[in-house]
Design a protein around this motif. Structure first.
Motif, PDB file in Angstrom:
ATOM      1  N   GLY A  65       1.109  -1.042  -0.320  1.00 36.00           N
ATOM      2  CA  GLY A  65      -0.190  -0.024  -0.135  1.00 36.00           C
ATOM      3  C   GLY A  65       1.016   1.319  -0.197  1.00 36.00           C
ATOM      4  O   GLY A  65       0.795   2.086  -0.967  1.00 36.00           O
ATOM      5  N   PHE A  66       1.770   0.615   0.652  1.00 38.02           N
ATOM      6  CA  PHE A  66       2.534   2.308   0.705  1.00 38.02           C
ATOM      7  C   PHE A  66       3.667   2.365  -0.020  1.00 38.02           C
ATOM      8  O   PHE A  66       4.010   3.869  -0.961  1.00 38.02           O
ATOM      9  CB  PHE A  66       4.063   1.940   1.941  1.00 38.02           C
ATOM     10  N   GLN A  82      12.380   2.454   4.199  1.00 32.73           N
ATOM     11  CA  GLN A  82      10.442   2.086   4.673  1.00 32.73           C
ATOM     12  C   GLN A  82      10.430   0.506   4.684  1.00 32.73           C
ATOM     13  O   GLN A  82       9.824   1.102   5.076  1.00 32.73           O
ATOM     14  CB  GLN A  82      10.737   2.229   2.179  1.00 32.73           C
ATOM     15  N   PRO A  83      11.399  -0.340   4.336  1.00 33.31           N
ATOM     16  CA  PRO A  83      10.974  -1.393   4.838  1.00 33.31           C
ATOM     17  C   PRO A  83      11.246  -1.169   6.229  1.00 33.31           C
ATOM     18  O   PRO A  83      10.385  -2.205   6.885  1.00 33.31           O
ATOM     19  CB  PRO A  83      11.974  -1.987   4.337  1.00 33.31           C
ATOM     20  N   LEU A  84      11.752  -0.339   7.162  1.00 37.40           N
ATOM     21  CA  LEU A  84      11.582  -0.671   8.294  1.00 37.40           C
ATOM     22  C   LEU A  84      10.040   0.524   8.947  1.00 37.40           C
ATOM     23  O   LEU A  84       8.968  -0.036  10.084  1.00 37.40           O
ATOM     24  CB  LEU A  84      12.608   0.415   9.040  1.00 37.40           C
ATOM     25  N   VAL A  98       6.901  -1.955  10.952  1.00 39.87           N
ATOM     26  CA  VAL A  98       6.108  -1.378  12.732  1.00 39.87           C
ATOM     27  C   VAL A  98       5.021  -1.042  12.148  1.00 39.87           C
ATOM     28  O   VAL A  98       4.247  -0.518  12.932  1.00 39.87           O
ATOM     29  CB  VAL A  98       7.169   0.110  13.340  1.00 39.87           C
ATOM     30  N   THR A  99       4.675  -1.111  10.659  1.00 39.46           N
ATOM     31  CA  THR A  99       3.746  -0.793  11.089  1.00 39.46           C
ATOM     32  C   THR A  99       2.039  -2.158  11.361  1.00 39.46           C
ATOM     33  O   THR A  99       2.181  -2.915  10.982  1.00 39.46           O
ATOM     34  CB  THR A  99       2.856  -0.562   9.041  1.00 39.46           C
ATOM     35  N   ARG A 108       9.647   7.635  16.867  1.00 35.69           N
ATOM     36  CA  ARG A 108       8.637   7.663  17.858  1.00 35.69           C
ATOM     37  C   ARG A 108       7.782   6.434  17.178  1.00 35.69           C
ATOM     38  O   ARG A 108       7.285   5.296  18.039  1.00 35.69           O
ATOM     39  CB  ARG A 108       7.745   8.755  17.974  1.00 35.69           C
ATOM     40  N   PHE A 109       7.354   6.689  15.813  1.00 35.78           N
ATOM     41  CA  PHE A 109       6.896   5.784  15.190  1.00 35.78           C
ATOM     42  C   PHE A 109       8.163   4.055  14.857  1.00 35.78           C
ATOM     43  O   PHE A 109       7.320   3.193  15.777  1.00 35.78           O
ATOM     44  CB  PHE A 109       6.549   6.176  13.798  1.00 35.78           C
ATOM     45  N   LEU A 110       9.391   4.551  14.916  1.00 36.21           N
ATOM     46  CA  LEU A 110       9.901   3.243  14.670  1.00 36.21           C
ATOM     47  C   LEU A 110      10.599   2.795  15.882  1.00 36.21           C
ATOM     48  O   LEU A 110       9.973   1.860  16.395  1.00 36.21           O
ATOM     49  CB  LEU A 110      11.363   3.681  14.135  1.00 36.21           C
ATOM     50  N   GLY A 111      10.372   3.052  17.163  1.00 34.51           N
ATOM     51  CA  GLY A 111      10.642   3.006  17.990  1.00 34.51           C
ATOM     52  C   GLY A 111       9.076   2.022  19.173  1.00 34.51           C
ATOM     53  O   GLY A 111       9.380   1.254  19.543  1.00 34.51           O
ATOM     54  N   GLY A 112       8.454   2.611  18.984  1.00 37.16           N
ATOM     55  CA  GLY A 112       7.380   2.296  19.472  1.00 37.16           C
ATOM     56  C   GLY A 112       6.815   0.538  19.289  1.00 37.16           C
ATOM     57  O   GLY A 112       6.560   0.303  19.489  1.00 37.16           O
ATOM     58  N   GLY A 113       7.494   0.871  17.193  1.00 40.34           N
ATOM     59  CA  GLY A 113       7.222  -0.466  16.611  1.00 40.34           C
ATOM     60  C   GLY A 113       7.646  -1.754  17.391  1.00 40.34           C
ATOM     61  O   GLY A 113       7.685  -2.855  17.303  1.00 40.34           O
ATOM     62  N   PHE A 114       9.348  -0.908  16.934  1.00 43.23           N
ATOM     63  CA  PHE A 114       9.883  -1.713  18.431  1.00 43.23           C
ATOM     64  C   PHE A 114       9.494  -2.397  19.440  1.00 43.23           C
ATOM     65  O   PHE A 114      10.125  -3.159  19.481  1.00 43.23           O
ATOM     66  CB  PHE A 114      11.662  -1.251  17.836  1.00 43.23           C
ATOM     67  N   ILE A 115       9.680  -1.409  20.245  1.00 41.22           N
ATOM     68  CA  ILE A 115       8.856  -1.638  21.867  1.00 41.22           C
ATOM     69  C   ILE A 115       8.217  -2.920  21.171  1.00 41.22           C
ATOM     70  O   ILE A 115       8.148  -3.753  22.357  1.00 41.22           O
ATOM     71  CB  ILE A 115       8.063  -0.580  22.436  1.00 41.22           C
ATOM     72  N   MET A 116       7.109  -3.284  20.726  1.00 40.13           N
ATOM     73  CA  MET A 116       5.553  -4.117  20.418  1.00 40.13           C
ATOM     74  C   MET A 116       6.345  -4.889  19.826  1.00 40.13           C
ATOM     75  O   MET A 116       5.860  -6.226  20.151  1.00 40.13           O
ATOM     76  CB  MET A 116       4.859  -3.187  19.107  1.00 40.13           C
TER      77      MET A 116
END
Lengths: 102, 224
Positions: free
Chosen positions: A25-26, B88-90, B94-95, B116-124
């Motif tokens: 999608g991206f 982009q793959p990162l 995290v999506t 914050r988006f990448l860090g939050g995804g890594f924590i998850m």
């Protein structure tokens, strides 16, 4: 720490499939995003995705989930933000279950 | 991101138990969770996990089970139009549901932050992988009992994130009709098709309705 080569290949294939769905999608938006209709659609899509994702579990679960959803919406609006809404929602569900709701 | 991450704990433990029963090692279970990072599709894959491993079926089922991320990625791209190719793959990685929901709201309000988006995804990803490892190690033990998490209301965190972020994104009257369409179509899709297609179908229906209505209001021709 054991791993069979066959399982590792399968895990790699699965990871590739997940990335293809997430990245597809991206990447597609680089071209589709130039169209104003697509841009207008994506202006509405995030909210529509969120309510779609929330409504089915809410209708399938019992009253405790509804108590949690109401607490989430009210606290997000009144206490101003994500954290009070989320903690309030979880607390409301725990309380509702303690009170006998499912 | 820790609380939304904890939402995956009961599901992750359940997946770890199921993976152990299918004969996957603790390392394989953790590796799968960390690299795929999409619980529902992992559960679907376990269903068809047999010898010899059906690689094409695994690819197709994981891709289809994750199609909602196609829509989420498309909605995210206009906020990150000049992202370097190597990052982009990162972002795709995290999506995932809650991380996307929180960050799309931030981007829309002009407060989006890639770190914050990448860090939050890594924590998850760490919490999700850790919980599946926990489930694998405790297979059949007390941790495989999800009732404790349920009593604490933790099974609701995933849904709560959607409700909270939808409340933040709500722009008043102009969102009412598209959201109502999304809700009705999502329920109809769940009833008629099953699975988790309702998220994609409801989201697209609401988006399509909103775009058509906006076009009519501005008097522009709709694309044929």
């Amino acid at each position: 720490m054991s791993a069979s080569p066959e399982n590792l290949v399968a895990i790699f294939v699965m990871a590739l499939a997940a990335m293809a769905a997430k990245g597809g999608g991206f990447i597609a938006m680089r071209w589709l995003g130039r169209h104003r209709f697509v841009a207008a659609m994506l202006d509405h899509a995030p909210g529509a995705v969120l309510v779609s994702a929330a409504v089915v579990p809410l209708t399938q679960a019992g009253g405790a989930y509804w108590a949690g959803a109401i607490a989430a919406a009210v606290l997000t609006r009144t206490a101003g933000g994500f954290t009070p809404g989320l903690f309030g929602a979880v607390g409301a569900v725990a309380l509702a279950r303690w009170a006998g709701l499912q | 991101m820790i609380l939304p991450g904890l939402a995956s704990l009961p599901f992750g433990i359940g997946f770890g138990v199921a993976a152990a029963q299918k004969g996957l090692s603790a390392f394989e279970t953790t590796l799968m969770s960390f690299t795929v990072m999409a619980g529902t599709s992992q559960m679907v894959a376990l269903d068809i996990w047999a010898r010899p491993l059906p690689l094409v079926a695994l690819f197709v089922s994981v891709f289809v089970a994750n199609l909602r991320y196609f829509v989420m990625g498309a909605a995210l791209q206009p906020h990150l139009p000049h992202l370097p190719w190597w990052q982009q793959p990162l972002v795709w990685y995290v999506t995932v549901d809650q991380n996307w929901a929180i960050n799309i709201a931030e981007y829309r309000r002009g407060h989006g932050d890639l770190g914050r988006f990448l860090g939050g995804g890594f924590i998850m990803a760490c919490i999700w992988s850790g919980s599946t490892l926990l489930g694998h190690l405790a297979a059949g033990g007390v941790l495989s009992d999800p009732t404790a998490a349920r009593r604490l209301g933790l099974d609701f965190v995933g849904v709560a994130v959607f409700v909270v972020v939808a409340t933040i994104l709500f722009r008043g009257k102009r969102d009412l009709a598209p959201w109502a369409v999304a809700i009705v179509v999502a329920l109809a899709a769940k009833w008629s098709i099953g699975g988790n297609w309702y998220i994609v179908i409801g989201g697209l229906a609401g988006g399509l309705f909103g775009a058509l209505r906006d076009y009519r209001k501005t008097g522009e021709k709709t694309p044929s």
